[in-house]
Design a protein around this motif. Sequence first.
Motif, mmCIF file in Angstrom:
data_model
loop_
_atom_site.group_PDB
_atom_site.id
_atom_site.type_symbol
_atom_site.label_atom_id
_atom_site.label_comp_id
_atom_site.label_asym_id
_atom_site.label_seq_id
_atom_site.Cartn_x
_atom_site.Cartn_y
_atom_site.Cartn_z
ATOM 1 N N CYS A 34 -19.851 18.871 -33.081
ATOM 2 C CA CYS A 34 -18.418 18.718 -33.343
ATOM 3 C C CYS A 34 -18.147 18.738 -34.852
ATOM 4 N N GLU A 36 -15.367 18.589 -36.442
ATOM 5 C CA GLU A 36 -14.353 17.618 -36.850
ATOM 6 C C GLU A 36 -14.982 16.248 -37.095
ATOM 7 N N LEU A 71 -6.999 15.831 -40.094
ATOM 8 C CA LEU A 71 -7.701 15.152 -39.008
ATOM 9 C C LEU A 71 -6.803 14.058 -38.433
#
Length: 131
Positions: A34, A36, A71
């Motif tokens: 991931c 992010e 984010l």
Amino acid sequence: MGPSSKRHASWIMTRQAALPTVRRTDLDELLATCPEMTAVTGLVHEFAHIMSNRRGSELDCWMKQVREARLPELKPFLTGLDQDHDAAVASLTLPFSSGPIEVVNTKTKLIKRQMHGRTGCQLLRRRILLA
């Protein structure tokens, strides 16, 4: 079933050197899957560095990086920093702490809860002064 999101968050918040090898491997696998999470982890570690080294002057640069990363996980934290920016910079720069006052408040509230409904203010006052 894998580890919970709270467990993942605790791994991210822990210094890498303090994580056991198994947990560090698990975190590395999570970050590899991931991108992010990799960005969040990097920003969290950078903020921890700013906080532990009292580098409040770098807060604005860090906040800019968070905004650019877009984010959603860090947006509420960023909003809180924006709301009281001057206090956040001061707390990350100055050596003063409200810790001792918070200890006294906590002890006082504990005694008050223990004494609830037992007697008047005089005994409560005495117990607080003796504590």
